[in-house]
Design a protein around this motif. Sequence first.
Motif, PDB file in Angstrom:
ATOM      1  N   UNK A 206       1.991  -6.733 -12.799  1.00  0.00           N
ATOM      2  CA  UNK A 206       0.872  -6.776 -11.862  1.00  0.00           C
ATOM      3  C   UNK A 206      -0.055  -5.083 -12.378  1.00  0.00           C
ATOM      4  N   UNK A 207      -1.604  -5.548 -11.814  1.00  0.00           N
ATOM      5  CA  UNK A 207      -2.722  -4.286 -12.361  1.00  0.00           C
ATOM      6  C   UNK A 207      -2.997  -4.121 -11.071  1.00  0.00           C
ATOM      7  N   UNK A 208      -3.014  -3.972  -9.858  1.00  0.00           N
ATOM      8  CA  UNK A 208      -2.580  -3.918  -8.801  1.00  0.00           C
ATOM      9  C   UNK A 208      -2.002  -3.533  -7.578  1.00  0.00           C
ATOM     10  N   UNK A 209      -1.511  -2.639  -7.379  1.00  0.00           N
ATOM     11  CA  UNK A 209      -0.843  -2.504  -6.141  1.00  0.00           C
ATOM     12  C   UNK A 209      -0.246  -3.928  -4.993  1.00  0.00           C
ATOM     13  N   UNK A 210      -1.009  -4.668  -4.962  1.00  0.00           N
ATOM     14  CA  UNK A 210      -0.927  -5.648  -3.968  1.00  0.00           C
ATOM     15  C   UNK A 210      -0.597  -7.228  -4.981  1.00  0.00           C
ATOM     16  N   UNK A 211       0.277  -7.265  -6.373  1.00  0.00           N
ATOM     17  CA  UNK A 211       0.966  -8.270  -7.346  1.00  0.00           C
ATOM     18  C   UNK A 211       1.747  -7.334  -7.429  1.00  0.00           C
TER      19      UNK A 211
ATOM     20  N   UNK B  79      12.718  -9.175  -2.169  1.00  0.00           N
ATOM     21  CA  UNK B  79      12.146  -7.731  -1.018  1.00  0.00           C
ATOM     22  C   UNK B  79      11.227  -7.429  -0.960  1.00  0.00           C
ATOM     23  N   UNK B  80      10.424  -7.940  -2.433  1.00  0.00           N
ATOM     24  CA  UNK B  80       9.217  -7.911  -2.926  1.00  0.00           C
ATOM     25  C   UNK B  80       7.938  -9.008  -2.214  1.00  0.00           C
ATOM     26  N   UNK B  81       6.635  -8.247  -2.340  1.00  0.00           N
ATOM     27  CA  UNK B  81       5.850  -9.300  -2.128  1.00  0.00           C
ATOM     28  C   UNK B  81       3.937  -8.785  -1.952  1.00  0.00           C
TER      29      UNK B  81
END
Length: 510
Positions: free
Chosen positions: A467-472, A498-500
């Motif tokens: 992921x390139x951003x924190x929400x990916x 546990x990660x989303x």
Amino acid sequence: MSLKEQIEQWKAGAEHASQGRYLEAIDCFTEMPEPGARICFNTATMYLRVGDLENAERYLNLCVQKDTHLALGFFQRGCLHLLKRRYRDALDDFDLAEKNLRGNLLIDYKQLGLLYKFYVCEVMYNRAYAYREMGENRRAKEELDKAKEIAAKTSENRHRIVSAALDNLRAGRDFQPYRIPKNSSVFWPPKTKSESLQPVNFMGKAKVVSAIKDQDDYTGFVGVQEMRKNSPSPQPRRSPKEPVSRSKSHEPPSSRVPKPSFPPPLPSNKANLLSPTGSSNGHHLSTSLSSSSSSLTTSSSSQPPSLRPPKPIFSPPSHPPSDPPPQKPPVSPHAFRSPARRMLSSPINNNSSRSPSPSPDDSRTMTVKVHYNSTRALKVDKTVTLEELVALVCRKFDKPNGSLTLWHKKPSGEYSHVSSDVILRKLCSFLEDGFRLTLTANDAEQKNTSSKPASLKTVLAIADYHGRYSDELSFRSGDRLNVTVEINKDWYEGTLDGGTGIFPTSYVRD
């Protein structure tokens, strides 16, 4: 025969064929040395038009020998076998024609010079005719049924014969085989080669833009001189002692400040006057030159090149200018972002000093991004109540009022239920980028006892994704991810260990 003569012969034969002069076309095609597959096809087609089946078969055999992938050549030879009642040979050629279609619906021969689209349903139609003549009506009906199904996908009027042949077969009547239309039966030479036969004038036509006249001392533009000569109100000619002004001012001549005069040019044979030991006239001229330096700069353009002063050599300034150069605009972030982020990201650059300040209306509103069966955004007031927000979200997703509940994802990846106005006010005080709030909607009838939304399905990662951003969400090939929200056809939101986060659908499969 040269290449140019071959192309001209090919073009002449194609023109004869298009005008119905088949014998003249045969003469043109047969005179070409070492003809290719397309020339052999043209010759065989012309022999078929005049009824000479033996020569037509000979040239069709040459055609398919020179180009073993020409599906139209095998089809034409199969039609020739039908005329000779050799139905088994015709079926073999029709099978080869369908094989060279390579599973395609059609082949467009326009690029090869033939304005014709060859469809697979035409092969099936003639194959059905061969079966009909052999007495195998059942196989003929099967071929016509397949041909009718494919002909329904085309927009050609000539394929209406398939339905008519099927009706005739059911009624016990005969039908005729399909033949290539006469208006599109020969290959033409390549357009690029035929157009290059015409002579081209690469030199063009000369155009005089300037000239030297014997009565003039210097070179000048003839067009300007002719324009001045033909002008209805020509300007009076400037006297030799009148300075030439290069000022771009548009003031009337009477209001301009007169320039100092300059002595007329000296003859070329009076060079001794410039000698430092010359007479008083030479001394007077030297004084005039030194005292009229300002006039020299404005009137030097009217003097001969031998008496013009040298142009000053440009020297760069010793210190840079006081005004700094304009700064380049900041580089925008990477274009690979989620569709929701691209849709809701702010177009205002906070680092730019020229960015407009937000309006009072923007400071009182916020954008709420909601994930459900898709992702949608709505603009609401920051003082909106939970009941009003739920009603707006239900209306946005075409759901009954109160049938959805809102959830918020914490930084840890867990989901908390937005159950009161107090929680909503707290979330509004910590908006993303100062104006955006991201929520997830679930059906109200579901029992949301857990802190995470229900999983829609499980997918398998087929490649590593970082992921390139924190929400990916990042994962490796072979991981199994639980999909919680199908944002759109390109992006999912799911969980892993546990990660989303969100991730592209092209990296996973069901």
